[in-house]
Write a protein that holds these residues in place. Structure first.
Motif, PDB file in Angstrom:
ATOM      1  N   UNK A   1       0.717  -1.295  -0.018  1.00 24.61           N
ATOM      2  CA  UNK A   1      -0.017  -0.075  -0.043  1.00 24.61           C
ATOM      3  C   UNK A   1       0.796   1.217   0.181  1.00 24.61           C
ATOM      4  N   UNK A   2       0.604   2.355   1.115  1.00 21.41           N
ATOM      5  CA  UNK A   2       1.442   3.400   1.122  1.00 21.41           C
ATOM      6  C   UNK A   2       2.779   3.363   1.477  1.00 21.41           C
ATOM      7  N   UNK A   3       3.189   2.233   1.765  1.00 21.83           N
ATOM      8  CA  UNK A   3       4.670   1.844   1.992  1.00 21.83           C
ATOM      9  C   UNK A   3       5.372   1.088   0.696  1.00 21.83           C
ATOM     10  N   UNK A   4       4.691   1.317  -0.453  1.00 23.07           N
ATOM     11  CA  UNK A   4       5.284   0.819  -1.740  1.00 23.07           C
ATOM     12  C   UNK A   4       6.627   0.989  -2.101  1.00 23.07           C
ATOM     13  N   UNK A   5       7.081   2.051  -1.624  1.00 19.09           N
ATOM     14  CA  UNK A   5       8.459   2.357  -1.796  1.00 19.09           C
ATOM     15  C   UNK A   5       9.467   1.632  -1.189  1.00 19.09           C
ATOM     16  N   UNK A   6       9.387   0.959  -0.193  1.00 12.73           N
ATOM     17  CA  UNK A   6      10.182  -0.038   0.314  1.00 12.73           C
ATOM     18  C   UNK A   6      10.875  -0.822  -0.552  1.00 12.73           C
ATOM     19  N   UNK A   7       9.720  -1.326  -1.839  1.00  7.91           N
ATOM     20  CA  UNK A   7      10.282  -2.635  -2.879  1.00  7.91           C
ATOM     21  C   UNK A   7      11.309  -1.723  -3.638  1.00  7.91           C
ATOM     22  N   UNK A   8      11.282  -0.337  -3.861  1.00  2.32           N
ATOM     23  CA  UNK A   8      12.218   0.066  -4.739  1.00  2.32           C
ATOM     24  C   UNK A   8      13.719   0.034  -3.751  1.00  2.32           C
ATOM     25  N   UNK A   9      13.770   0.290  -2.615  1.00  4.28           N
ATOM     26  CA  UNK A   9      14.835  -0.109  -1.965  1.00  4.28           C
ATOM     27  C   UNK A   9      15.522  -1.441  -2.002  1.00  4.28           C
ATOM     28  N   UNK A  10      14.827  -2.370  -1.883  1.00  5.18           N
ATOM     29  CA  UNK A  10      15.416  -3.737  -2.058  1.00  5.18           C
ATOM     30  C   UNK A  10      15.906  -3.892  -3.143  1.00  5.18           C
ATOM     31  N   UNK A  11      14.966  -3.867  -4.244  1.00  9.75           N
ATOM     32  CA  UNK A  11      15.474  -3.972  -5.668  1.00  9.75           C
ATOM     33  C   UNK A  11      16.496  -3.143  -6.074  1.00  9.75           C
ATOM     34  N   UNK A  12      16.668  -1.930  -5.490  1.00 12.13           N
ATOM     35  CA  UNK A  12      17.816  -1.218  -5.737  1.00 12.13           C
ATOM     36  C   UNK A  12      19.270  -1.646  -5.176  1.00 12.13           C
ATOM     37  N   UNK A  13      19.100  -2.421  -4.170  1.00 10.97           N
ATOM     38  CA  UNK A  13      20.293  -3.260  -3.653  1.00 10.97           C
ATOM     39  C   UNK A  13      20.848  -4.255  -4.587  1.00 10.97           C
ATOM     40  N   UNK A  14      19.704  -4.913  -5.006  1.00  8.33           N
ATOM     41  CA  UNK A  14      19.947  -6.138  -6.008  1.00  8.33           C
ATOM     42  C   UNK A  14      20.644  -5.603  -7.144  1.00  8.33           C
ATOM     43  N   UNK A  15      20.157  -4.368  -7.664  1.00  8.05           N
ATOM     44  CA  UNK A  15      20.891  -3.793  -8.996  1.00  8.05           C
ATOM     45  C   UNK A  15      22.161  -3.417  -8.668  1.00  8.05           C
ATOM     46  N   UNK A  16      22.350  -2.861  -7.339  1.00  8.01           N
ATOM     47  CA  UNK A  16      24.116  -2.422  -7.270  1.00  8.01           C
ATOM     48  C   UNK A  16      24.742  -3.664  -7.320  1.00  8.01           C
ATOM     49  N   UNK A  17      24.334  -4.940  -6.700  1.00 13.35           N
ATOM     50  CA  UNK A  17      24.975  -5.925  -6.630  1.00 13.35           C
ATOM     51  C   UNK A  17      25.233  -6.316  -8.266  1.00 13.35           C
ATOM     52  N   UNK A  18      24.457  -6.438  -8.986  1.00  8.98           N
ATOM     53  CA  UNK A  18      24.405  -6.759 -10.534  1.00  8.98           C
ATOM     54  C   UNK A  18      25.542  -5.779 -11.031  1.00  8.98           C
ATOM     55  N   UNK A  19      25.716  -4.738 -10.749  1.00  6.53           N
ATOM     56  CA  UNK A  19      26.465  -3.417 -11.442  1.00  6.53           C
ATOM     57  C   UNK A  19      27.922  -3.766 -10.846  1.00  6.53           C
ATOM     58  N   UNK A  20      28.063  -4.111  -9.540  1.00  7.05           N
ATOM     59  CA  UNK A  20      29.421  -4.515  -8.955  1.00  7.05           C
ATOM     60  C   UNK A  20      30.040  -5.918  -9.585  1.00  7.05           C
ATOM     61  N   UNK A  21      28.899  -6.897  -9.799  1.00  7.17           N
ATOM     62  CA  UNK A  21      29.404  -8.042 -10.465  1.00  7.17           C
ATOM     63  C   UNK A  21      29.883  -7.765 -11.827  1.00  7.17           C
ATOM     64  N   UNK A  22      29.194  -6.940 -12.438  1.00  5.94           N
ATOM     65  CA  UNK A  22      29.499  -6.806 -14.142  1.00  5.94           C
ATOM     66  C   UNK A  22      31.025  -6.126 -13.965  1.00  5.94           C
ATOM     67  N   UNK A  23      31.171  -5.022 -13.172  1.00  5.14           N
ATOM     68  CA  UNK A  23      32.463  -4.273 -13.135  1.00  5.14           C
ATOM     69  C   UNK A  23      33.478  -5.191 -12.716  1.00  5.14           C
TER      70      UNK A  23
END
Length: 215
Positions: free
Chosen positions: A174-196
């Motif tokens: 619901x109104x805390x939908x923004x929590x998802x962005x934070x968790x997936x953002x961490x996953x994205x950073x992991x992907x970027x670091x792995x690529x580098x």
């Protein structure tokens, strides 16, 4: 309808505000449109768009199933555009470009093509659930002219899994939908670091091999 953000109950604007406006004006088709654009322009993050669509569904602005189906259709449209861009570029042009890159050899290109020939279907399916990769995986599929029915089927399936997870998360939070962005953002950073790390390892290994050959 007004969408909240982490910082405030009513966003003043920015990307989230624009996405909210599109969804408010067009409903499910608007969510699909934004997701299609997200596939073509990765700076528009799916971890922002999809939970927002789920939140909109929780507020009655669109149907939950409709939100999932429209966003999946948007993913499919964006992927097909990138597929045809890859097909337009073609295998010969891709090989010519790659061969001109520093430290890249023809054998590396052959290995990449052989790997995609063996694992392309799995890569297209799984790639739809990995930030950044989800946009670019369609390009090699187009370059290698993967069967369109196969490409559509596994792109749709992978997108359906990813979109359902994030839309449903936004719906339930619901109104805390923004929590998802934070968790997936961490996953994205992991992907970027792995690529580098992978690129650094490749460059270092190729340089070491070059020095051994010279000595």
């Amino acid at each position: 309808m007004i969408f909240p953000t982490q910082a405030a109950a009513e966003p003043a604007g920015g990307l989230a505000g624009w996405i909210a406006d599109v969804m408010a004006a067009l409903g499910g088709p608007g969510a699909g449109l934004v997701v299609a654009l997200e596939n073509l322009f990765p700076p528009i993050p799916s971890e922002l768009v999809l939970p927002l669509a789920g939140f909109a569904a929780s507020q009655g602005s669109m149907n939950l199933v409709g939100a999932i189906l429209w966003t999946t259709l948007g993913s499919l449209v964006g992927a097909v555009v990138l597929y045809y861009l890859g097909a337009l570029l073609g295998r010969d042009r891709t090989r010519a470009i790659a061969a001109k890159l520093p430290l890249v050899k023809t054998g590396d290109i052959d290995k990449a093509e052989a790997w995609f020939a063996r694992h392309g279907v799995k890569a297209v399916f799984a790639g739809r659930m990995v930030p950044i990769v989800r946009s670019f995986i369609s390009l090699p599929a187009g370059v290698e002219r993967m069967s369109m029915p196969v490409f559509l089927a596994f792109t749709a399936l992978g997108s359906l899994v990813w979109n359902t997870a994030l839309v449903l998360a936004g719906y339930l939070l619901g109104r805390s939908w923004w929590i998802v962005e934070g968790y997936v953002g961490v996953f994205q950073k992991v992907v970027i670091v792995a690529a580098v790390v992978a690129v650094v390892w490749f460059v270092a290994a190729r340089l070491r091999r070059g020095r051994r050959v010279r000595t």
